[in-house]
Design a protein around this motif. Structure first.
Motif, mmCIF file in Angstrom:
data_model
loop_
_atom_site.group_PDB
_atom_site.id
_atom_site.type_symbol
_atom_site.label_atom_id
_atom_site.label_comp_id
_atom_site.label_asym_id
_atom_site.label_seq_id
_atom_site.Cartn_x
_atom_site.Cartn_y
_atom_site.Cartn_z
ATOM 1 N N ILE A 89 12.237 12.262 -3.140
ATOM 2 C CA ILE A 89 11.362 12.410 -4.308
ATOM 3 C C ILE A 89 9.902 12.094 -4.007
ATOM 4 C CG2 ILE A 89 13.247 12.029 -5.937
ATOM 5 C CD1 ILE A 89 11.990 9.258 -6.516
ATOM 6 N N ALA A 90 9.631 11.605 -2.782
ATOM 7 C CA ALA A 90 8.241 11.321 -2.411
ATOM 8 C C ALA A 90 8.122 11.352 -0.896
ATOM 9 C CB ALA A 90 7.798 9.960 -2.948
ATOM 10 N N GLU A 91 6.958 11.781 -0.423
ATOM 11 C CA GLU A 91 6.702 11.842 1.017
ATOM 12 C C GLU A 91 5.203 11.782 1.247
ATOM 13 O OE1 GLU A 91 7.011 15.086 4.622
ATOM 14 O OE2 GLU A 91 8.426 15.254 2.958
ATOM 15 N N ALA B 252 3.612 3.092 0.807
ATOM 16 C CA ALA B 252 4.792 2.571 0.102
ATOM 17 C C ALA B 252 4.399 1.991 -1.256
ATOM 18 C CB ALA B 252 5.494 1.520 0.955
ATOM 19 N N GLU B 253 3.290 1.253 -1.311
ATOM 20 C CA GLU B 253 2.830 0.712 -2.604
ATOM 21 C C GLU B 253 2.522 1.838 -3.587
ATOM 22 O OE1 GLU B 253 -0.417 -1.972 -1.658
ATOM 23 O OE2 GLU B 253 0.964 -3.684 -1.613
ATOM 24 N N ASN B 254 1.860 2.889 -3.120
ATOM 25 C CA ASN B 254 1.549 4.025 -3.990
ATOM 26 C C ASN B 254 2.821 4.698 -4.499
ATOM 27 O OD1 ASN B 254 -1.198 3.601 -3.658
ATOM 28 N ND2 ASN B 254 -1.417 5.147 -2.070
ATOM 29 N N ILE B 255 3.783 4.892 -3.606
ATOM 30 C CA ILE B 255 5.049 5.529 -3.994
ATOM 31 C C ILE B 255 5.791 4.659 -4.998
ATOM 32 C CG2 ILE B 255 7.345 6.159 -3.147
ATOM 33 C CD1 ILE B 255 5.912 7.208 -0.579
ATOM 34 N N LEU B 256 5.858 3.365 -4.726
ATOM 35 C CA LEU B 256 6.568 2.464 -5.633
ATOM 36 C C LEU B 256 5.859 2.358 -6.978
ATOM 37 C CD1 LEU B 256 7.561 -0.289 -3.069
ATOM 38 C CD2 LEU B 256 9.130 1.223 -4.303
ATOM 39 N N THR B 257 4.551 2.394 -6.963
ATOM 40 C CA THR B 257 3.801 2.346 -8.216
ATOM 41 C C THR B 257 4.036 3.614 -9.033
ATOM 42 O OG1 THR B 257 2.120 0.909 -7.232
ATOM 43 C CG2 THR B 257 1.492 2.115 -9.221
ATOM 44 N N HIS C 208 6.662 5.765 -8.742
ATOM 45 C CA HIS C 208 8.063 6.079 -9.039
ATOM 46 C C HIS C 208 8.890 4.874 -9.476
ATOM 47 C CE1 HIS C 208 7.705 10.212 -7.666
ATOM 48 N NE2 HIS C 208 6.959 9.745 -6.675
ATOM 49 N N GLY C 209 8.334 3.682 -9.338
ATOM 50 C CA GLY C 209 9.012 2.475 -9.807
ATOM 51 C C GLY C 209 10.443 2.340 -9.351
ATOM 52 N N ASP C 210 11.318 2.081 -10.318
ATOM 53 C CA ASP C 210 12.723 1.823 -10.029
ATOM 54 C C ASP C 210 13.484 3.058 -9.565
ATOM 55 O OD1 ASP C 210 12.436 -0.841 -10.663
ATOM 56 O OD2 ASP C 210 13.077 -0.586 -12.747
ATOM 57 N N ALA C 211 12.849 4.217 -9.558
ATOM 58 C CA ALA C 211 13.534 5.439 -9.112
ATOM 59 C C ALA C 211 13.750 5.460 -7.606
ATOM 60 C CB ALA C 211 12.742 6.676 -9.538
ATOM 61 N N ILE C 212 13.000 4.665 -6.846
ATOM 62 C CA ILE C 212 13.129 4.650 -5.379
ATOM 63 C C ILE C 212 14.278 3.736 -4.970
ATOM 64 C CG2 ILE C 212 12.012 4.033 -3.191
ATOM 65 C CD1 ILE C 212 10.806 6.516 -4.462
#
Length: 159
Positions: free
Chosen positions: A34-36, A50-55, A57-61
């Motif tokens: 869902i992210a790359e 990783a911080e950007n992706i987690l911010t 997509h939150g709990d979806a990762i």
């Protein structure tokens, strides 16, 4: 689960590692990328990605596949920085560097692939000799690699 990929860039190693991961993920209907983004092979850019992706997509990762251990270690720092250490996000890397192996031993990094420099050098010399002899070689050379997890990390910790 949902996977985020932190790739090294756009050269052959990053492309092959990323494509290989995507091929395997595609075999599992309950998994999707869902992210790359590129972490440029280094810990600090990997941490920022990783911080950007987690911010975003939150709990979806549920997992990070990183093209090398440096970026994987950065992803672990990002997870900690954002207070998501209890979410069970699986992080894996490639290269089997000492700090990555230590992280597996500590229960942080889930896995890495050990790139054995002795075997790689041996394989390269064997192929060079075969080329010098005029032998026809396959398009690709596949060398043995080792998956390191908590179950076998002690075998690799001092390599």
């Amino acid at each position: 689960g949902n996977v985020a990929i932190i790739r090294g860039g756009n050269h052959e190693a990053a492309v092959n590692r990323t494509d290989g991961a995507k091929r395997v993920i595609a075999e599992y209907p309950d998994m999707k990328v869902i992210a790359e983004d590129s972490g440029e092979w280094f810990r600090e850019p990997g941490l920022r990605v990783a911080e950007n992706i987690l911010t975003a997509h939150g709990d979806a990762i549920n997992a990070f596949f990183c093209n090398n251990d440096e970026m994987a270690l950065g992803a672990l720092i990002a997870i900690d920085n954002l207070g998501m250490g209890d979410k069970g996000i699986v992080v894996t890397g490639v290269d089997g560097v000492y700090e990555g192996r230590e992280s597996i031993k500590q229960g942080r990094l889930a896995a890495t692939v050990y790139q054995d420099p002795i075997e790689q050098g041996k394989g390269a010399v064997e192929y060079a000799v075969r080329i010098a002899r005029g032998e026809k070689l396959p398009q690709e050379a596949v060398l043995k690699v080792n998956l390191i997890t908590k179950d076998n990390v002690d075998e690799f910790i001092n390599r």
